[in-house]
Design a protein around this motif. Structure first.
Motif, PDB file in Angstrom:
ATOM      1  N   THR A  86       6.911  -1.233  -4.594  1.00  0.00           N
ATOM      2  CA  THR A  86       6.384  -0.631  -3.371  1.00  0.00           C
ATOM      3  C   THR A  86       5.660   0.669  -3.673  1.00  0.00           C
ATOM      4  O   THR A  86       4.582   0.938  -3.128  1.00  0.00           O
ATOM      5  CB  THR A  86       7.527  -0.371  -2.376  1.00  0.00           C
ATOM      6  OG1 THR A  86       8.092  -1.626  -1.969  1.00  0.00           O
ATOM      7  CG2 THR A  86       7.026   0.361  -1.142  1.00  0.00           C
ATOM      8  N   SER A 133       7.001  -6.413   0.200  1.00  0.00           N
ATOM      9  CA  SER A 133       7.855  -5.808  -0.815  1.00  0.00           C
ATOM     10  C   SER A 133       8.980  -5.010  -0.166  1.00  0.00           C
ATOM     11  O   SER A 133      10.149  -5.104  -0.565  1.00  0.00           O
ATOM     12  CB  SER A 133       7.030  -4.899  -1.731  1.00  0.00           C
ATOM     13  OG  SER A 133       7.841  -4.300  -2.718  1.00  0.00           O
ATOM     14  N   ASP A 134       8.647  -4.220   0.854  1.00  0.00           N
ATOM     15  CA  ASP A 134       9.667  -3.458   1.573  1.00  0.00           C
ATOM     16  C   ASP A 134      10.647  -4.378   2.282  1.00  0.00           C
ATOM     17  O   ASP A 134      11.860  -4.102   2.323  1.00  0.00           O
ATOM     18  CB  ASP A 134       8.996  -2.535   2.598  1.00  0.00           C
ATOM     19  CG  ASP A 134       8.754  -1.142   2.048  1.00  0.00           C
ATOM     20  OD1 ASP A 134       9.435  -0.767   1.077  1.00  0.00           O
ATOM     21  OD2 ASP A 134       7.893  -0.427   2.576  1.00  0.00           O
ATOM     22  N   LEU A 154       2.504  -4.760   0.644  1.00  0.00           N
ATOM     23  CA  LEU A 154       3.369  -3.585   0.745  1.00  0.00           C
ATOM     24  C   LEU A 154       4.526  -3.846   1.720  1.00  0.00           C
ATOM     25  O   LEU A 154       5.690  -3.539   1.425  1.00  0.00           O
ATOM     26  CB  LEU A 154       2.559  -2.378   1.218  1.00  0.00           C
ATOM     27  CG  LEU A 154       3.300  -1.039   1.316  1.00  0.00           C
ATOM     28  CD1 LEU A 154       3.719  -0.549  -0.067  1.00  0.00           C
ATOM     29  CD2 LEU A 154       2.436   0.007   2.008  1.00  0.00           C
ATOM     30  N   SER A 165       1.641   1.352  -3.194  1.00  0.00           N
ATOM     31  CA  SER A 165       1.187   2.495  -2.401  1.00  0.00           C
ATOM     32  C   SER A 165       0.155   3.311  -3.174  1.00  0.00           C
ATOM     33  O   SER A 165      -0.848   3.762  -2.610  1.00  0.00           O
ATOM     34  CB  SER A 165       2.375   3.370  -2.013  1.00  0.00           C
ATOM     35  OG  SER A 165       1.960   4.478  -1.249  1.00  0.00           O
ATOM     36  N   ASN A 205       9.688  -4.306   8.876  1.00  0.00           N
ATOM     37  CA  ASN A 205       8.753  -4.811   7.873  1.00  0.00           C
ATOM     38  C   ASN A 205       8.552  -6.313   7.993  1.00  0.00           C
ATOM     39  O   ASN A 205       7.495  -6.831   7.630  1.00  0.00           O
ATOM     40  CB  ASN A 205       9.243  -4.447   6.464  1.00  0.00           C
ATOM     41  CG  ASN A 205       8.952  -3.005   6.104  1.00  0.00           C
ATOM     42  OD1 ASN A 205       7.824  -2.646   5.800  1.00  0.00           O
ATOM     43  ND2 ASN A 205       9.974  -2.158   6.161  1.00  0.00           N
ATOM     44  N   TYR A 224       5.704   7.901   1.282  1.00  0.00           N
ATOM     45  CA  TYR A 224       6.307   7.458   0.024  1.00  0.00           C
ATOM     46  C   TYR A 224       6.391   8.608  -0.972  1.00  0.00           C
ATOM     47  O   TYR A 224       7.335   8.691  -1.769  1.00  0.00           O
ATOM     48  CB  TYR A 224       5.512   6.304  -0.573  1.00  0.00           C
ATOM     49  CG  TYR A 224       5.788   4.983   0.109  1.00  0.00           C
ATOM     50  CD1 TYR A 224       7.051   4.395   0.073  1.00  0.00           C
ATOM     51  CD2 TYR A 224       4.789   4.311   0.800  1.00  0.00           C
ATOM     52  CE1 TYR A 224       7.319   3.200   0.701  1.00  0.00           C
ATOM     53  CE2 TYR A 224       5.037   3.108   1.445  1.00  0.00           C
ATOM     54  CZ  TYR A 224       6.304   2.561   1.384  1.00  0.00           C
ATOM     55  OH  TYR A 224       6.555   1.388   2.027  1.00  0.00           O
ATOM     56  N   LYS A 283      11.591  -2.085  -4.983  1.00  0.00           N
ATOM     57  CA  LYS A 283      11.440  -0.682  -4.590  1.00  0.00           C
ATOM     58  C   LYS A 283      10.381   0.001  -5.447  1.00  0.00           C
ATOM     59  O   LYS A 283       9.512   0.724  -4.935  1.00  0.00           O
ATOM     60  CB  LYS A 283      12.780   0.042  -4.724  1.00  0.00           C
ATOM     61  CG  LYS A 283      12.708   1.525  -4.399  1.00  0.00           C
ATOM     62  CD  LYS A 283      14.023   2.222  -4.666  1.00  0.00           C
ATOM     63  CE  LYS A 283      13.909   3.716  -4.417  1.00  0.00           C
ATOM     64  NZ  LYS A 283      15.180   4.432  -4.728  1.00  0.00           N
ATOM     65  N   SER A 333      10.539   3.651   4.752  1.00  0.00           N
ATOM     66  CA  SER A 333      10.133   2.248   4.807  1.00  0.00           C
ATOM     67  C   SER A 333      10.291   1.665   6.201  1.00  0.00           C
ATOM     68  O   SER A 333       9.568   0.745   6.585  1.00  0.00           O
ATOM     69  CB  SER A 333      10.950   1.422   3.807  1.00  0.00           C
ATOM     70  OG  SER A 333      10.717   1.857   2.481  1.00  0.00           O
TER      71      SER A 333
END
Length: 348
Positions: free
Chosen positions: A124, A75-76, A72, A128, A49, A276, A121, A321
C-alpha cells in the motif's frame, strides 16, 4: 529553559541506566485496548475499502488514475480484512481465554500470520508513492503524460511492485513456520513456530530492507512529490484568480493550466499520500529508535516503550486506511455520484 533541560537530562539518565520509561504493569491493559480499537478500525477499514473497490471497479479501470486507486483500495481491503480475522481476533481470543490450551494456538497463529499479510501493508505504501510520482509527471510532463503512463504500463508497474514486495519478504517467510507438536503436559498437540537456521540473518535483512530502506525511500519520494504538487496547486489557484480578474489571456497560457479534473485528482493524491506519510511516521520513528537503541525491542529493556510506539503506529495506520473513502468522496465527482446511486438503491 531549566525545566526542558532537566527533562532532557532525566530522559537521557533513564535510558543510560537501562530503565524503561513506562511501567510494565500497564502493558496487559494497553494490549487489550489496542486490540479492541484495532478490531474496530480494521472492520471499518475493510468495509470502507471494500466499498472503494466496488465503486472504482464499476467506474471502469480505463485510465491510470482509476486503476491505481482501485489497486490501492484492494490492497488496503485485503490487509484490513485478513488482519482483523486472522490476527487480532485470534490474539484477542488467546488473551480472553488465557491458560486454556487451545487458546494458546490462536495466539500463536495470530502472531505468525501477521508476517504474511504485512506484505499488503508495505505494498500500500509503495503504491501510494507510485501514484504520487504519476501525478508529479502529469504536472511536469502534461503533454506526454498519457503516452508515458498508459493503462498497460500502469498494470505492469503495479504488478512488478507487488512481486518485488513479495520477493523481499520471502527470506523471512522461508525461515519460519508453524507445526503441530505433542505436549505431554496436556496429552494433546500444540501449535508452535519453528525457526530456520538462517532466521537471524533473514531478520537482519528484513529490518534493514523491508522496515527501513524501502519505507524511507517511499516516504522521501512522497514528501518530495507532495511539495511539487502543493506548489503546483498554489500556482494553479493564483492563475485562475488572475483569469477571473482579467479575461484576456493567451491560448498558450490556458493550455498550460490544469483542468478542474486534474486539480481535483492532485488534491486527492495530496490527501491520500499525505495521510500515508503521516501514518507511517510512528513506524519510521520506531525503526529509527530501534537502530539507535538495541534494547528498544520486544523482550529487551524498553519492551513496554516499544509496544506503546508500536500500538500508536498500528492504530494511526489503520485509521488512515479507513478514511480514504472520505477523500474520494470530496475530490472525485464520478466516485461520489456512483456511490450515491449505490446507497440510494440499497437504502431505497
Amino acid at each position: 529553559m531549566e525545566s526542558n533541560s532537566s527533562l532532557t537530562s532525566s530522559l537521557f539518565e533513564t535510558f543510560s541506566k537501562g530503565h524503561d520509561l513506562i511501567d510494565s504493569s500497564i502493558l496487559p491493559s494497553m494490549m487489550v485496548v489496542t486490540l479492541a480499537l484495532g478490531i474496530i478500525l480494521q472492520t471499518l477499514g475493510a468495509c470502507m475499502n471494500g466499498i472503494n473497490v466496488v465503486v472504482f471497479f464499476r467506474l471502469g479501470l480505463k485510465d491510470s488514475v482509476g486503476l491505481s486507486f482501485f489497486v490501492l483500495s484492494m490492497s488496503d481491503f485485503v490487509y484490513m480484512l485478513c488482519n482483523v480475522v486472522g490476527t487480532n481476533v485470534c490474539l484477542l481470543v488467546s488473551m480472553l481465554y488465557s491458560g486454556v490450551p487451545w487458546a494458546n494456538d490462536f495466539g500463536t497463529f495470530g502472531n505468525f500470520f501477521i508476517w504474511y499479510i504485512v506484505v499488503f501493508k508495505d505494498y500500500t505504501l509503495t503504491v501510494s508513492a507510485f501514484i504520487a510520482v504519476a501525478r508529479c509527471c502529469l504536472v511536469a510532463l502534461p503533454f506526454h503524460f498519457k503516452s508515458v503512463f498508459t493503462l498497460y504500463r500502469t498494470w505492469i508497474s503495479l504488478v512488478a511492485i507487488f512481486l518485488f514486495m513479495v520477493l523481499i519478504h520471502i527470506p523471512m517467510l522461508l525461515n519460519q513456520g508453524l507445526e503441530l507438536v505433542f505436549d505431554s503436559r496436556t496429552n494433546g498437540t500444540r501449535l508452535v513456530t519453528w525457526q530456520g537456521p538462517y532466521r537471524k540473518d533473514s531478520l537482519a535483512f528484513h529490518d534493514l530492507v523491508v522496515r527501513n530502506i524501502v519505507p524511507y525511500f517511499c516516504i522521501i519520494v512522497i514528501a518530495f512529490c507532495l511539495i511539487i504538487l502543493s506548489a503546483k496547486l498554489i500556482t494553479a489557484s493564483k492563475f485562475r484568480k488572475g483569469l477571473s480578474k482579467n479575461h484576456k489571456t493567451s491560448a498558450k497560457s490556458s493550455e498550460r493550466d490544469l483542468s478542474s479534473r486534474d486539480v481535483r485528482v492532485i488534491k486527492a493524491v495530496c490527501f491520500i499520500s499525505g495521510s500515508y506519510f503521516l501514518g507511517f511516521l510512528p513506524t519510521a520513528m520506531q525503526s529509527f529508535f530501534r537502530a539507535i537503541f538495541p534494547e528498544f525491542n520486544i523482550g529487551k529493556t524498553y519492551t513496554t516503550s516499544f509496544y506503546l510506539v508500536l500500538f500508536i503506529a498500528v492504530t494511526v495506520s489503520h485509521f488512515n486506511s479507513a478514511i480514504n473513502i472520505v477523500v474520494y468522496w470530496m475530490f472525485n465527482t464520478r466516485f461520489r455520484e456512483h456511490l450515491t446511486q449505490m446507497l440510494t438503491r440499497v437504502l431505497g
